[in-house]
Write a protein that holds these residues in place. Structure first.
Motif, PDB file in Angstrom:
ATOM      1  N   ALA A  16       0.838  -1.204   0.000  1.00  0.00           N
ATOM      2  CA  ALA A  16       0.000   0.000   0.000  1.00  0.00           C
ATOM      3  C   ALA A  16       0.871   1.252   0.000  1.00  0.00           C
ATOM      4  N   ALA A  17       1.925   1.246   0.809  1.00  0.00           N
ATOM      5  CA  ALA A  17       2.836   2.395   0.832  1.00  0.00           C
ATOM      6  C   ALA A  17       3.488   2.593  -0.537  1.00  0.00           C
ATOM      7  N   LEU A  18       3.892   1.498  -1.176  1.00  0.00           N
ATOM      8  CA  LEU A  18       4.519   1.602  -2.506  1.00  0.00           C
ATOM      9  C   LEU A  18       3.552   2.169  -3.541  1.00  0.00           C
ATOM     10  N   HIS A  19       2.295   1.768  -3.483  1.00  0.00           N
ATOM     11  CA  HIS A  19       1.307   2.309  -4.424  1.00  0.00           C
ATOM     12  C   HIS A  19       1.103   3.806  -4.207  1.00  0.00           C
ATOM     13  N   LEU A  20       1.109   4.246  -2.965  1.00  0.00           N
ATOM     14  CA  LEU A  20       0.971   5.671  -2.688  1.00  0.00           C
ATOM     15  C   LEU A  20       2.201   6.448  -3.152  1.00  0.00           C
ATOM     16  N   ILE A  21       3.377   5.884  -2.958  1.00  0.00           N
ATOM     17  CA  ILE A  21       4.606   6.526  -3.438  1.00  0.00           C
ATOM     18  C   ILE A  21       4.562   6.649  -4.958  1.00  0.00           C
ATOM     19  N   ALA A  22       4.153   5.576  -5.636  1.00  0.00           N
ATOM     20  CA  ALA A  22       4.066   5.604  -7.107  1.00  0.00           C
ATOM     21  C   ALA A  22       3.073   6.665  -7.566  1.00  0.00           C
ATOM     22  N   LEU A  23       1.948   6.783  -6.894  1.00  0.00           N
ATOM     23  CA  LEU A  23       0.956   7.795  -7.255  1.00  0.00           C
ATOM     24  C   LEU A  23       1.523   9.196  -7.056  1.00  0.00           C
ATOM     25  N   GLY A  24       2.185   9.412  -5.934  1.00  0.00           N
ATOM     26  CA  GLY A  24       2.795  10.715  -5.671  1.00  0.00           C
ATOM     27  C   GLY A  24       3.843  11.075  -6.703  1.00  0.00           C
ATOM     28  N   ARG A  25       4.643  10.114  -7.105  1.00  0.00           N
ATOM     29  CA  ARG A  25       5.668  10.378  -8.121  1.00  0.00           C
ATOM     30  C   ARG A  25       5.049  10.610  -9.492  1.00  0.00           C
ATOM     31  N   LYS A  26       3.977   9.922  -9.775  1.00  0.00           N
ATOM     32  CA  LYS A  26       3.309  10.084 -11.067  1.00  0.00           C
ATOM     33  C   LYS A  26       2.865  11.527 -11.264  1.00  0.00           C
ATOM     34  N   TRP A  27       2.334  12.124 -10.217  1.00  0.00           N
ATOM     35  CA  TRP A  27       1.801  13.476 -10.328  1.00  0.00           C
ATOM     36  C   TRP A  27       2.744  14.549  -9.812  1.00  0.00           C
ATOM     37  N   ALA A  28       3.927  14.185  -9.385  1.00  0.00           N
ATOM     38  CA  ALA A  28       4.851  15.162  -8.807  1.00  0.00           C
ATOM     39  C   ALA A  28       5.271  16.226  -9.808  1.00  0.00           C
ATOM     40  N   SER A  29       5.438  15.865 -11.073  1.00  0.00           N
ATOM     41  CA  SER A  29       5.918  16.833 -12.052  1.00  0.00           C
ATOM     42  C   SER A  29       4.811  17.415 -12.910  1.00  0.00           C
ATOM     43  N   THR A  30       3.574  17.053 -12.633  1.00  0.00           N
ATOM     44  CA  THR A  30       2.455  17.576 -13.408  1.00  0.00           C
ATOM     45  C   THR A  30       2.129  18.978 -12.919  1.00  0.00           C
ATOM     46  N   PRO A  31       2.176  19.976 -13.835  1.00  0.00           N
ATOM     47  CA  PRO A  31       1.827  21.334 -13.400  1.00  0.00           C
ATOM     48  C   PRO A  31       0.370  21.388 -12.949  1.00  0.00           C
ATOM     49  N   ALA A  32       0.145  22.098 -11.892  1.00  0.00           N
ATOM     50  CA  ALA A  32      -1.197  22.170 -11.328  1.00  0.00           C
ATOM     51  C   ALA A  32      -2.112  23.087 -12.126  1.00  0.00           C
ATOM     52  N   GLY A  33      -1.542  24.036 -12.877  1.00  0.00           N
ATOM     53  CA  GLY A  33      -2.358  24.926 -13.671  1.00  0.00           C
ATOM     54  C   GLY A  33      -2.937  26.085 -12.891  1.00  0.00           C
ATOM     55  N   ILE A  34      -2.513  26.267 -11.643  1.00  0.00           N
ATOM     56  CA  ILE A  34      -2.968  27.403 -10.854  1.00  0.00           C
ATOM     57  C   ILE A  34      -1.764  28.030 -10.182  1.00  0.00           C
ATOM     58  N   GLY A  35      -1.922  29.217  -9.698  1.00  0.00           N
ATOM     59  CA  GLY A  35      -0.843  29.871  -8.973  1.00  0.00           C
ATOM     60  C   GLY A  35      -0.011  30.744  -9.886  1.00  0.00           C
ATOM     61  N   PHE A  36       1.119  31.196  -9.386  1.00  0.00           N
ATOM     62  CA  PHE A  36       1.973  32.105 -10.121  1.00  0.00           C
ATOM     63  C   PHE A  36       2.882  31.351 -11.073  1.00  0.00           C
TER      64      PHE A  36
END
Length: 183
Positions: free
Chosen positions: A144-164
């Motif tokens: 379960a921890a590994l799946h959460l780490i993989a999910l976090g890494r998957k979206w870590a470099s995706t720009p959020a599209g909000i903010g400055f």
């Protein structure tokens, strides 16, 4: 009985960069903890993940240990392992609820935690869930921890599209984002 029901097990995630996990275990019921730990270590080793292990006196200290470790170290994720067996007092409910709530709060803050804290009615239920060759909830918590780490890494470099945005990228005038100004 739940043990006889079929359930889906997700494939083990793979990682491009190394992963480091902290296993926080309470040896209060040492034989149960040893079984959970065996399962967690096997799951992490099979995935090629490095890990460290720390012991805490009981399940209530595990969320605090994870929080301290997150602030002062560089772990990608955490595995919480312990066993709480119902006794004659309401202490069981307190330990179950508060340890679970603590882990959930940390998870909602973004920590990748696999919860392998068993909450059982008796020792025989604990033995079944800690058996390295059986249900082994320690291995399940590690996965379960590994799946959460993989999910976090998957979206870590995706720009959020909000903010400055950096100067020059903050305004687009009549055209495409790549600078093409023809309509």
């Amino acid at each position: 009985m739940a043990a006889s029901l079929e359930h889906t097990v997700l494939p083990v995630p793979s990682f491009e960069k190394p992963v480091k996990v902290l296993i926080v275990v309470s040896p209060y019921y040492s034989d149960v903890a040893a079984g959970l730990l065996t399962g967690a270590k096997a799951a992490l080793e099979d995935a090629g993940v490095s890990y460290e292990i720390v012991e805490m006196p009981g399940a209530l200290e595990i969320p605090t240990a994870i929080s301290i470790s997150d602030r002062r170290s560089n772990f990608d994720g955490f595995v919480a392992l312990a066993c709480v067996i119902r006794g004659e007092t309401t202490h069981y409910e307190t330990v179950c609820s508060d340890s679970s709530r603590g882990l959930q709060m940390l998870g909602l803050q973004g920590l990748c935690i696999g919860n392998g804290i068993l909450t059982v009615e008796n020792k025989s239920q604990a033995d079944v869930r800690a058996d390295p060759d059986g249900q082994n909830k320690g291995g399940g918590a590690a996965l379960a921890a590994l799946h959460l780490i993989a999910l976090g890494r998957k979206w870590a470099s995706t720009p959020a599209g909000i903010g400055f945005k950096p100067l020059g990228e903050d305004t687009v005038m009549a055209g495409d984002l790549d600078g093409n100004t023809t309509a």
